[in-house]
Design a protein around this motif. Structure first.
Motif, PDB file in Angstrom:
ATOM      1  N   LYS A 130      -0.122 -11.896 -10.050  1.00 39.16           N
ATOM      2  CA  LYS A 130      -0.394 -10.691 -10.852  1.00 39.16           C
ATOM      3  C   LYS A 130      -1.826 -10.196 -10.585  1.00 39.16           C
ATOM      4  CE  LYS A 130      -0.859  -9.392 -15.736  1.00 39.16           C
ATOM      5  NZ  LYS A 130      -0.747  -9.915 -17.100  1.00 39.16           N
ATOM      6  N   LYS A 164       2.008 -17.451 -11.114  1.00 39.68           N
ATOM      7  CA  LYS A 164       2.385 -16.066 -11.482  1.00 39.68           C
ATOM      8  C   LYS A 164       1.147 -15.247 -11.834  1.00 39.68           C
ATOM      9  CE  LYS A 164       7.099 -16.258 -13.085  1.00 39.68           C
ATOM     10  NZ  LYS A 164       7.605 -17.259 -14.038  1.00 39.68           N
ATOM     11  N   ASP A 165       0.202 -15.884 -12.546  1.00 38.69           N
ATOM     12  CA  ASP A 165      -1.039 -15.176 -12.902  1.00 38.69           C
ATOM     13  C   ASP A 165      -1.829 -14.810 -11.643  1.00 38.69           C
ATOM     14  OD1 ASP A 165      -1.079 -15.283 -15.882  1.00 38.69           O
ATOM     15  OD2 ASP A 165      -1.004 -17.433 -15.521  1.00 38.69           O
ATOM     16  N   GLU A 199      -2.080  -8.466  -7.210  1.00 42.68           N
ATOM     17  CA  GLU A 199      -1.413  -7.157  -7.257  1.00 42.68           C
ATOM     18  C   GLU A 199      -2.253  -6.128  -8.032  1.00 42.68           C
ATOM     19  OE1 GLU A 199       2.416  -7.393  -9.286  1.00 42.68           O
ATOM     20  OE2 GLU A 199       2.105  -5.290  -9.857  1.00 42.68           O
ATOM     21  N   LYS A 200      -2.793  -6.559  -9.169  1.00 47.20           N
ATOM     22  CA  LYS A 200      -3.531  -5.615 -10.022  1.00 47.20           C
ATOM     23  C   LYS A 200      -4.893  -5.255  -9.437  1.00 47.20           C
ATOM     24  CE  LYS A 200      -0.220  -5.543 -13.041  1.00 47.20           C
ATOM     25  NZ  LYS A 200       0.722  -4.428 -13.038  1.00 47.20           N
TER      26      LYS A 200
END
Ligand code: TLP
Length: 350
Positions: free
Chosen positions: A334, A330-331, A337-338
């Protein structure tokens, strides 16, 4: 609980696992300076066995382990050959000269592997009236500055042959040696056998809260033990930390490939984003080095932090992402995406 930040600054940010905390709470301890701590003894025996060396010693940090190894392995007023961007030369407060009184003879390289002919031509064996001789060579594996690159066994073997032929002490800054062994798919012994001393860290990807280990011959480790005490590094009921170290060696060394896979996933996910460059073939272990084409590292990292993702600046235009036990898939998603979001915004604002 949702975490505020996905922390890719370093594998030093890992927190001890639940199992480690339990082992720490229940550890049998004694005064280690007096040689009474059974858990420290167990950890040191275990490390010596795993590395195929006569002895091992638990030290508070990688920097102390390297420094004491240089003092014990080198000779005051002589030269040490080491890679130009190595941690020992650049990021250890000048300890190689300040405390070990060695003169650095740095050699530049593309990937952490100094040119063999250059190593040979820089060795000075006989004492001449105005030239100091060489007493030591140090390698770094994996290589921090060079993006977690792994030195090949063939290369290490060649350097070790040169060291033997010239009676030089060969030291390895193996802060992340288990990442190198995982990548090479070999037992860590297959790397350590070429070195007179190896320092490795329990407190990086292996999740211990504190601690590094130096391995080598019995006499060498005795000297390091004496030096550790004189540097104020003699610790008392330190079995509390060694208990975590044992779990690092037994368990955490076995999961590093997960970190390597995640680093690749991150690199793949961001390599086509406009404004950044990632050398995908250089992502071998748990590091992803990102070169920024227009933005500077500090601006990029500030924007990324606002999005809940942390990484470290490496130079004005280079940032480092490190995967470890405290970042999951998940990290990674993320972060991808970021990073996209930050870069898209910056392209729009140009
Ligand atoms: N490296 C740290 C910081 O210095 C940046 C990191 O986050 O990578 N050798 C190597 C190859 C290292 O990368 C480090 C730490 C050390 C030695 C020193 O270890 P410690 O921090 O335990 O003194």
């Amino acid at each position: 609980m949702k975490k505020k930040f996905s922390d890719f600054r370093s594998d030093t940010v890992t927190r001890p696992t639940k199992e480690m905390r339990e082992a720490m709470a229940n550890a049998k301890v004694g005064d280690d300076v007096l040689g009474d701590d059974p858990t420290v003894k167990e950890l040191e025996r275990m490390a010596a066995r795993i590395f195929g060396k006569e002895a091992a010693i638990f030290v508070p940090s990688g920097t102390m382990g390297n420094t004491l190894s240089l003092i014990a392995g080198g000779e005051e007023g002589t030269e040490i050959i080491l890679e130009y961007h190595s941690h020992i030369y650049n990021y250890e407060s000048g300890n190689l000269s300040k405390f070990a009184k060695l003169i650095p003879r740095p050699i530049k390289s593309q990937n952490g592997e100094m040119d063999i002919e250059e190593i040979k031509s820089n060795i000075k064996t006989s004492l001449r009236i105005h030239i100091p001789k060489t007493s030591m060579i140090a390698l770094e594996n994996t290589h921090n500055y060079h993006g977690g690159n792994v030195l090949s066994l063939e290369y290490i073997k060649e350097v070790s042959k040169i060291a033997r032929e010239n009676k030089l002490h060969l030291h390895l800054d193996g802060a992340r040696i288990f990442n190198a062994a995982t990548y090479l798919n070999v037992d860590v012994k297959e790397i350590s056998k070429y070195f007179d001393s190896v320092m490795f860290c329990l407190s990086k990807g292996l999740c211990s809260p504190i601690g590094s280990i130096v391995v080598g011959r019995k006499k060498f480790i005795e000297r390091v033990r004496f030096l550790r005490k004189s540097f104020g590094g003699g610790m008392r009921q330190v079995g509390i930390l060694a208990a975590a170290g044992i779990i690092s060696l037994e368990k955490m060394t076995k999961r590093l490939n997960e970190d390597h896979i995640r680093a690749k996933k991150l690199a793949e996910g961001i390599k086509d984003i406009k404004g950044i460059k990632v050398d995908i073939k250089n992502v071998k272990t748990n590091f992803v080095m990102v070169d920024l084409e227009k933005m500077d590292s500090f601006t990029f990292l500030k924007k990324l932090k606002r999005e809940g993702v942390l990484a470290l600046p490496f130079s004005e235009k280079r940032v480092r992402f490190v995967t470890h036990n405290d970042v999951d898939d998940k990290d990674i998603e993320k972060a991808i995406e970021k990073i996209k979001k930050v870069m898209e915004k910056s392209v729009m604002s140009i």
